[in-house]
Write a protein that holds these residues in place. Structure first.
Motif, PDB file in Angstrom:
ATOM      1  N   HIS A 104      45.336  43.986  42.944  1.00 52.90           N
ATOM      2  CA  HIS A 104      46.092  43.333  44.016  1.00 52.90           C
ATOM      3  C   HIS A 104      47.560  43.650  43.776  1.00 52.90           C
TER       4      HIS A 104
ATOM      5  N   ALA B 239      39.805  42.983  37.548  1.00 55.03           N
ATOM      6  CA  ALA B 239      40.525  42.619  38.759  1.00 55.03           C
ATOM      7  C   ALA B 239      41.963  42.295  38.402  1.00 55.03           C
TER       8      ALA B 239
ATOM      9  N   CYS C 139      39.785  46.702  40.732  1.00 58.61           N
ATOM     10  CA  CYS C 139      40.518  46.503  41.975  1.00 58.61           C
ATOM     11  C   CYS C 139      41.832  45.839  41.582  1.00 58.61           C
TER      12      CYS C 139
END
Length: 57
Positions: free
Chosen positions: A54, A2, A52
């Motif tokens: 951000h 992440a 993922c």
């Protein structure tokens, strides 16, 4: 994997972390530039990896 944003401001929710841990899924959460590098490195070694990122910070 992440990515937590360029400034590492994004925080993973505790229930997401617990969900992954319960299923034996290793979680690496790092600032996005570092997370991308780790992700790319793991991909070149044939590791099973998902990510993922951000991107808004």
């Amino acid at each position: 994997m992440a990515g937590t944003g360029t400034s590492a401001r994004m925080r993973l929710q505790a229930d997401v972390v617990a969900f992954l841990k319960e299923r034996g899924i290793a979680l690496i959460a790092e600032p996005t530039p570092r997370a991308v590098g780790i992700y790319n490195q793991k991909c070149t070694t044939g590791s099973k990896v998902g990510a993922c990122f951000h991107l808004t910070c």
